[in-house]
Design an enzyme around this catalytic site. Structure first.
Site, mmCIF file in Angstrom:
data_model
loop_
_atom_site.group_PDB
_atom_site.id
_atom_site.type_symbol
_atom_site.label_atom_id
_atom_site.label_comp_id
_atom_site.label_asym_id
_atom_site.label_seq_id
_atom_site.Cartn_x
_atom_site.Cartn_y
_atom_site.Cartn_z
ATOM 1 C CE LYS A 115 126.696 -20.351 14.343
ATOM 2 N NZ LYS A 115 126.807 -20.481 15.801
HETATM 3 C C1 LIG Z 1 126.194 -19.713 16.670
HETATM 4 C C2 LIG Z 1 125.720 -20.327 17.928
HETATM 5 C C3 LIG Z 1 124.693 -19.747 18.677
HETATM 6 C C4 LIG Z 1 124.064 -18.426 18.289
HETATM 7 O O1 LIG Z 1 123.348 -18.505 17.097
HETATM 8 P P1 LIG Z 1 122.957 -17.173 16.284
HETATM 9 O O2 LIG Z 1 122.284 -17.651 15.069
HETATM 10 O O3 LIG Z 1 124.276 -16.488 15.997
HETATM 11 O O4 LIG Z 1 122.112 -16.360 17.175
HETATM 12 C C5 LIG Z 1 124.246 -20.422 19.801
HETATM 13 N N1 LIG Z 1 124.801 -21.586 20.193
HETATM 14 C C6 LIG Z 1 125.798 -22.167 19.504
HETATM 15 C C7 LIG Z 1 126.374 -23.441 19.992
HETATM 16 C C8 LIG Z 1 126.298 -21.564 18.358
HETATM 17 O O5 LIG Z 1 127.276 -22.157 17.668
#
Ligand SMILES: *Cc1c(COP(=O)(O)O)cnc(C)c1O
Length: 471
Positions: A115
């Site tokens: 993210k």
């Molecule tokens: C947020 C997250 C996901 C999922 O991603 P999305 O975009 O919500 O599908 C997977 N792995 C980790 C470590 C995350 O922080």
């Protein structure tokens, strides 16, 4: 490029308006009015433009109303260039695991989760937008664990922003929590909510739905429905597919929760990048795996707690964008389906739309035991430690799914650093992953957070009393 709502009843807006607003006023999600095509120089460069170059191109194509190419390139360079906060110069390096499988490491950012890739660009975009308008913003986010930390790292100390992060109390790992509570920044307000992620997300929706409150607070969101996040994430699908694709296509296995990262892969494909099939890997919160398998998109009564907490999500918000596309940009259909979803918690995907989804996506659910087994298997085979979310991608690739017979290279997305989940990784592999050097002081810094009940009114009052944007 203008942005329209998936529900068809909101006026078109520009890129910056779409990201500052978050949700469209008719309750839909913003989507671009048309799909821009990547220009040929990217294919000719075979991925050599790197992540900053691909992000500059994607940002420019999606934000040409608001930014020049030079402006987009400057923001991408600020987020991902040599002076950026990524500990790896490639931002999203590819590591070969075997003859046809690669791991794309998306966890070299300041909060050790993928993210950060989106949030570092959003931080730069917000600074640019607020400098232009001279306004202040209240940014509120709901997090299942990693969005919050990435938002804190991107917005801590930002002059014109106050950041409120709602996290489900007791349902995130200690490292995840500390990234939110130990920033030491006066403009960051972590809130521990007595509930799960879906409760946090529901409070967030209530805050945005209160038009008077949202206007007085200049409310904005950075959740995974933010179009800027999708654009930033599309960049690594573009670079990886051009780098590995040769004359063919590259397939991706994406650990998914809110369907943001996976939808970014779809966006890269729609822009012309050589993306083949995408395998959606869920944990036992499997609404997407069930939807692709059965055609019925239906939430379970509650999310269950798993060892991959960032994916403990029952409502995959970005799926609405795929419903819109797969129904032939059917705003009326999308609006009707989501009205049914609000009423009864489910809807049947129309048969032609389901077929269109299955042309690109396969999906499979993985339980905690299978996740641990994948962590062990990869560690034994290659020495790599995977976080539990990344291990779900590895487990899904081993398990397979209907329609998943990928032709060409397969890229597994590694979405968090294993050190973010040291206990789970240790229990599965016997090895404790150390925090990388750039996060070494995390356990030494004091934590600050307030606990609130699962009550939107309490959160509104809390925000009103603290934000500097209130007017
Ligand atoms: C947020 C997250 C996901 C999922 O991603 P999305 O975009 O919500 O599908 C997977 N792995 C980790 C470590 C995350 O922080």
């Amino acid at each position: 490029m203008r942005y329209i709502s998936t529900r068809g009843e909101a006026p078109p807006v520009s890129f910056l308006e779409a990201i500052l607003k978050g949700l469209a006023p008719d309750g839909g999600l913003y989507v671009p009015e048309s799909w821009p095509a990547l220009r040929p120089y990217l294919r000719e460069n075979r991925g050599a433009m790197g992540h900053a170059g691909a992000a500059a191109e994607a940002l420019y194509l999606f934000a040409d109303d608001d930014l020049s190419f030079a402006g987009a390139a400057a923001l991408a360079n600020e987020a991902y260039g040599a002076e950026s906060r990524f500990a790896h110069p490639a931002v999203a390096p590819l590591k070969q695991l075997d003859g046809r499988t690669w791991l794309m490491e998306l966890f070299h950012g300041p909060s050790l989760a993928f993210k950060d890739v989106a949030m570092q660009l959003i931080g730069a975009l917000y600074a640019e937008a607020l400098a232009r308008s001279g306004e202040r913003l209240t940014v509120v986010c709901a997090t299942s664990g990693d969005t919050g930390g990435a938002a804190v790292e991107a917005l801590k100390g930002a002059d014109a922003v106050d950041l409120f992060v709602m996290l489900p109390k007791g349902r995130v790992s200690e490292v995840q929590r500390r990234f939110m509570t130990a920033s030491g920044a006066a403009n960051v307000h972590p809130i521990l909510i007595d509930g799960d992620f879906d409760d946090c997300q529901a409070i967030l929706k209530t805050l945005f739905a209160d038009k008077a409150f949202a206007a007085s607070a200049s409310l904005s969101g950075v959740n995974s429905i933010s179009w800027a996040r999708i654009v930033a994430q599309a960049a690594y699908f573009i670079t990886a597919s051009y780098a590995l694709g040769g004359d063919g296509v590259v397939n991706f296995v994406v650990p998914t929760g809110n369907f943001g990262d996976a939808f970014a892969g779809y966006v890269a494909k729609r822009m012309g990048a050589p993306v083949g099939r995408i395998l959606l890997a869920t944990n036992t919160n499997d609404i997407l795996a069930r939807a692709i398998a059965t055609g019925r998109y239906e939430r379970a009564a509650h999310s269950s707690a798993t060892i991959s907490p960032a994916m403990d999500i029952q409502v995959a918000s970005n799926f609405e964008r795929l419903v819109f596309e797969a129904t032939g940009r059917g705003a009326d259909t999308t609006r009707a389906l989501y009205a049914a979803f609000a009423q009864s918690g489910g809807f049947d995907i129309p048969a032609p739309a389901l077929a269109a989804m299955r042309e690109i996506f396969s999906a499979v659910a993985v339980n905690d035991d299978e996740t641990r087994a994948a962590m062990r298997a990869v560690h034994q085979r290659t020495g790599d430690l995977l976080c539990p979310h990344s291990a779900i991608a590895a487990a899904a690739a081993m398990k397979g799914a209907n329609g998943w017979a990928p032709d060409g290279p397969v890229v597994l997305l590694a979405t968090a650093h294993p050190a973010k989940f040291p206990d789970t990784v240790e229990a599965a592999t016997g090895v404790t992953p150390p925090l990388p050097g750039h996060c070494a002081t995390l356990y030494d810094r004091p934590e600050k957070a307030d606990a609130l009940s699962n009550d939107a009114e309490a959160v509104k009052k809390y925000v009103r009393e603290r934000t500097r944007a209130w007017r």
